[in-house]
Enzyme design. Structure first.
Site, PDB file in Angstrom:
ATOM      1  CG  ASP A 143      38.537  37.354  43.570  1.00  0.00           C
ATOM      2  OD1 ASP A 143      38.418  38.218  42.694  1.00  0.00           O
ATOM      3  OD2 ASP A 143      37.921  36.272  43.568  1.00  0.00           O
ATOM      4  CD  GLU A 164      40.936  46.435  36.561  1.00  0.00           C
ATOM      5  OE1 GLU A 164      41.503  46.764  35.508  1.00  0.00           O
ATOM      6  OE2 GLU A 164      39.923  45.706  36.588  1.00  0.00           O
TER       7      GLU A 164
END
Length: 388
Positions: free
Chosen positions: A278, A304
């Protein structure tokens, strides 16, 4: 027109009680909105102070008589603190304590020791004018709609009550000291209190509007933006992109899309955990925000993968930007629990001059170029126009 001053002050007390109740309910159910607790406490203190002042008697103990103006002064201080908290600033509670002490001292000094009610009314009115004027100044900030409307209404309400307080002080200056009492029946003094009461009601409603519109803005932000990175979410990106692409169709301007994917992102999650992953995505989003223009769109397209829509830039110009991002990200170090994470990215670029302005076609072309970049070994840029 003859108006009973005590009745008007009881009305003011009731308005503040109503405001305290509304703010207390809001603070219980919307604890993510700062300022509501301070406003609830401020309204409550002002309600208690104003109500008790209408019932005071010289036979009361001195400490109770002193507590009444102290409570009122703290009330207007908490209103000011609430504005600070609502705007994300640090609350200066010493201001609240000073206002309470100041009002208490001047009330005891002028009301009991010197028995000069005229100067007491002037001093208290000027203090109210200064504090509410300061509140109005703090509310004069730039904001997007609908918050701008609520800010303007609140600032106007505070300005008006500050003006009424100042005019009341001037009115008292024009009167002889003899015969002036705190609850004098007259043509002018009650009018100021009535107008002040209406302004107080307007203040309470405008503060509720500020909180309501802040909640609306927060909900809109949550609905349109990715909570992790702050970039647009996929749905909002597609809506905004279709609007920009429709405009490009009319004007003939080029539109480019860059699809970006973090290389070997699964390895980061497996080795360091999802929180580390994250943080890597947050750092990438922050980097992208620094290199794009205000008219460009940035979105977390999924996992992503990020997507950038560039207005008025062709494929070659977009490729230069993508290469700049790739180099900057390759040099970026993400500190994580004593380690330093270093990642790379791959990107695919396409523009509307080659594939058209249909969004799905344009995204598909950039995604195909991204796939080519990954097949070429990652940490590189591929163009849709490049030969396969």
């Amino acid at each position: 027109m003859k108006l009973d001053v005590r009745t008007i002050m009881l009305m003011l007390s009731g308005i503040n009680l109503l405001g305290a109740g509304m703010m207390a309910l809001i603070s219980f159910h919307a604890d993510n909105i700062r300022g509501a607790r301070q406003w609830a406490l401020g309204h409550c203190c002002m309600c208690l102070g104003i109500f008790t002042s209408t019932q005071m008697s010289p036979e009361w103990p001195v400490w109770i008589i002193a507590a009444v103006p102290f409570c009122t002064g703290c009330g207007i201080g908490f209103i000011y603190n609430g504005i600070e908290a609502f705007q994300g600033k640090r609350c200066h509670y010493w201001v609240t304590a000073w206002l309470g002490m100041q009002m208490m001292v001047q009330s005891l000094w002028l009301g009991m020791l010197h028995d000069d009610i005229r100067m007491l009314v002037i001093a208290n009115s000027l203090l109210f004018a200064i504090v509410f004027g300061a509140c109005a100044v703090r509310l004069m900030v730039k904001a997007a709609q609908p918050l701008k409307t609520a800010y303007n209404l609140a600032a106007t309400s505070f300005s008006f009550i500050a003006l009424m307080s100042f005019l009341r002080a001037l009115n008292m200056l024009s009167k002889p000291a003899e015969g002036v009492t705190l609850f004098a029946q007259g043509d002018v003094n009650p009018v100021f209190l009535v107008l002040g009461g209406l302004s107080q009601l307007s203040i309470s409603l405008s503060l509720v509007l500020l909180i309501t519109f802040r909640l609306v803005s927060d909900l809109r932000e949550q609905a349109t933006h990715d909570s992790l990175t702050g970039a647009l979410n996929r749905r909002s990106f597609e809506d905004e992109s279709r609007r920009l692409l429709a405009r490009a169709t009319r004007t003939g301007d080029a539109m480019s899309i860059i699809m970006i994917d973090v290389d070997f992102f699964k390895r980061i999650n497996d080795k360091y955990g999802h929180q580390a992953g994250d943080e890597v995505l947050r750092r990438l989003a922050a980097l992208l925000q620094t290199v794009i223009r205000s008219e460009d769109c940035l979105a977390r397209y999924g996992g992503e993968e990020f997507c950038i829509l560039l207005a008025g830039i062709n494929e070659q110009g977009a490729a230069l930007l993508a290469e700049r991002v790739r180099l900057l990200y390759a040099d970026l170090r993400v500190p994580w629990k004593g380690d330093s994470l270093q990642c790379t990215l791959s990107a695919g670029v396409a523009d509307s001059l080659l594939v058209g302005t249909d969004l799905s076609t344009l995204v598909g072309a950039a995604d195909q170029a991204l796939y080519s970049a990954k097949n070429a070994g990652r940490n590189c840029i591929a163009l849709h126009s490049d030969p396969v």
